[in-house]
Structures are given as structure tokens and as C-alpha cells.
Enzyme design. Structure first.
Site, PDB file in Angstrom:
ATOM      1  N   ASN A  87       0.843  -1.195   0.000  1.00 11.94           N
ATOM      2  CA  ASN A  87       0.000   0.000   0.000  1.00 11.94           C
ATOM      3  C   ASN A  87       0.880   1.247   0.000  1.00 11.94           C
ATOM      4  O   ASN A  87       1.868   1.303   0.741  1.00 11.94           O
ATOM      5  CB  ASN A  87      -0.907   0.016   1.228  1.00 11.94           C
ATOM      6  CG  ASN A  87      -1.979  -1.053   1.161  1.00 11.94           C
ATOM      7  OD1 ASN A  87      -2.480  -1.374   0.086  1.00 11.94           O
ATOM      8  ND2 ASN A  87      -2.336  -1.628   2.298  1.00 11.94           N
ATOM      9  N   GLY A  93      -4.953   3.201   1.242  1.00 15.97           N
ATOM     10  CA  GLY A  93      -5.314   2.790   2.602  1.00 15.97           C
ATOM     11  C   GLY A  93      -4.117   2.609   3.508  1.00 15.97           C
ATOM     12  O   GLY A  93      -4.258   2.076   4.610  1.00 15.97           O
ATOM     13  N   HIS A 100       6.140  -1.072   4.046  1.00 17.13           N
ATOM     14  CA  HIS A 100       6.038  -2.486   4.425  1.00 17.13           C
ATOM     15  C   HIS A 100       5.324  -3.268   3.339  1.00 17.13           C
ATOM     16  O   HIS A 100       4.345  -2.809   2.769  1.00 17.13           O
ATOM     17  CB  HIS A 100       5.279  -2.636   5.756  1.00 17.13           C
ATOM     18  CG  HIS A 100       3.976  -1.900   5.800  1.00 17.13           C
ATOM     19  ND1 HIS A 100       3.879  -0.554   6.048  1.00 17.13           N
ATOM     20  CD2 HIS A 100       2.699  -2.327   5.611  1.00 17.13           C
ATOM     21  CE1 HIS A 100       2.618  -0.174   6.025  1.00 17.13           C
ATOM     22  NE2 HIS A 100       1.879  -1.227   5.745  1.00 17.13           N
TER      23      HIS A 100
HETATM   24  P1  AMP Z   1      -1.173  -0.512   6.025  1.00 14.96           P
HETATM   25  O1  AMP Z   1      -2.656  -0.279   6.083  1.00 14.96           O
HETATM   26  O2  AMP Z   1      -0.721  -1.047   4.692  1.00 14.96           O
HETATM   27  O3  AMP Z   1      -0.385   0.689   6.474  1.00 14.96           O
HETATM   28  O4  AMP Z   1      -0.902  -1.695   7.026  1.00 14.96           O
HETATM   29  C1  AMP Z   1      -0.469  -1.514   8.341  1.00 14.96           C
HETATM   30  C2  AMP Z   1      -0.539  -2.873   8.990  1.00 14.96           C
HETATM   31  O5  AMP Z   1       0.220  -2.836  10.194  1.00 14.96           O
HETATM   32  C3  AMP Z   1      -1.945  -3.300   9.370  1.00 14.96           C
HETATM   33  O6  AMP Z   1      -2.257  -4.523   8.725  1.00 14.96           O
HETATM   34  C4  AMP Z   1      -1.886  -3.442  10.896  1.00 14.96           C
HETATM   35  O7  AMP Z   1      -2.672  -4.506  11.378  1.00 14.96           O
HETATM   36  C5  AMP Z   1      -0.400  -3.664  11.123  1.00 14.96           C
HETATM   37  N1  AMP Z   1       0.107  -3.281  12.442  1.00 14.96           N
HETATM   38  C6  AMP Z   1      -0.055  -2.099  13.082  1.00 14.96           C
HETATM   39  N2  AMP Z   1       0.567  -2.114  14.257  1.00 14.96           N
HETATM   40  C7  AMP Z   1       1.170  -3.320  14.378  1.00 14.96           C
HETATM   41  C8  AMP Z   1       1.968  -3.957  15.385  1.00 14.96           C
HETATM   42  N3  AMP Z   1       2.296  -3.341  16.529  1.00 14.96           N
HETATM   43  N4  AMP Z   1       2.409  -5.218  15.162  1.00 14.96           N
HETATM   44  C9  AMP Z   1       2.077  -5.862  14.032  1.00 14.96           C
HETATM   45  N5  AMP Z   1       1.333  -5.318  13.040  1.00 14.96           N
HETATM   46  C10 AMP Z   1       0.872  -4.077  13.213  1.00 14.96           C
END
Ligand code: AMP
Ligand code: ZN
Length: 114
Positions: A87, A93, A100
Site C-alpha cells: 500500500n 489505505g 512495508h
Molecule cells: P497498512 O494499512 O498497509 O499501512 O498496514 C499496516 C498494517 O500494520 C496493518 O495490517 C496493521 O494490522 C499492522 N500493524 C499495526 N501495528 C502493528 C503492530 N504493533 N504489530 C504488528 N502489526 C501491526
């Protein structure tokens, strides 16, 4: 980067069990999984999104991508298939502003994505 949750995970300020770690990246389970296997792969250097990765740092992208392929193999989803999501910025989103890759698998994915 201060106040970046993923930088805090890399610095081990937020305890997280890593599936994989080397000098350039880490991989760990998503806290809110959207599939039976949902793993995040992030570079140790902070770039907010794909838009922010400098041309001379592009090798990190292939490193992350090929590590996702290796982890998919190790997780047993290689043959059935999996989805890698990157993303980028608001319309995608993206919520966490530290680049990542999502590695998703273990169920049939839908297309088009929501
Ligand atoms: P995005 O919407 O592509 O920015 O995805 C961010 C992702 O990070 C989401 O799927 C969240 O569930 C994940 N996320 C946020 N905080 C943590 C955390 N502390 N440990 C693991 N995953 C996380
Ligand atoms: Zn960060």
C-alpha cells in the site's frame, strides 16, 4: 524515526517476535491478520512509503520481495499461492507510514481488491 511504530518494533521498544531478521530488514506477524498467514516485511531504514525510497536504495525492495518469496515457501503457501501487497499513500489505505510489504496467504484471495 521518532513516533514510528515500526521503527519502535525494529528497535525492540515494542516486543515483537520476528519471523526473520537480518542487517537490513525484519519480518513479523501482522497484529490484525487478514488471512491465515499475514506477515509484514519492513526495511530497518525508515522510508514513509514506496514514494520515498531513493533510487540508490532500490536494492532493499528486491531484498524484501525475495525474502517474502522465501518466507512463503517456508510457510507452505508457495505452491497454492499468496499475495504481496504494498500500500502506498492515502488512496491505497496505507496507515503505517513506514514502508512495508504484506505477505498474505492460506486462503483464496478475491480480485479486484476492495
Ligand atoms: P497498512 O494499512 O498497509 O499501512 O498496514 C499496516 C498494517 O500494520 C496493518 O495490517 C496493521 O494490522 C499492522 N500493524 C499495526 N501495528 C502493528 C503492530 N504493533 N504489530 C504488528 N502489526 C501491526
Ligand atoms: Zn519507521
Amino acid at each position: 524515526m521518532e513516533n514510528c511504530i515500526f521503527c519502535k518494533i525494529i528497535q525492540k521498544e515494542i516486543p515483537t517476535s520476528f519471523i526473520y531478521e537480518d542487517d537490513r530488514m525484519v519480518a513479523f506477524k501482522d497484529i490484525n491478520p487478514q488471512a491465515p498467514i499475514h506477515i509484514l516485511l519492513i526495511p530497518k531504514e525508515h522510508y514513509a512509503s514506496l514514494n520515498d525510497v531513493p533510487e540508490d536504495k532500490k536494492d532493499i525492495l528486491s531484498h524484501l520481495l525475495l525474502k517474502a518469496r522465501q518466507i512463503a515457501l517456508e510457510q507452505g503457501i508457495s505452491e497454492r499461492g499468496y499475495r504481496i501487497v504494498l500500500n502506498t499513500a492515502r488512496d491505497s489505505g496505507q496507515e503505517v507510514l513506514h514502508i512495508h510489504f504484506h505477505l498474505l496467504g492460506g486462503r483464496r484471495m478475491n480480485w479486484p481488491p476492495g
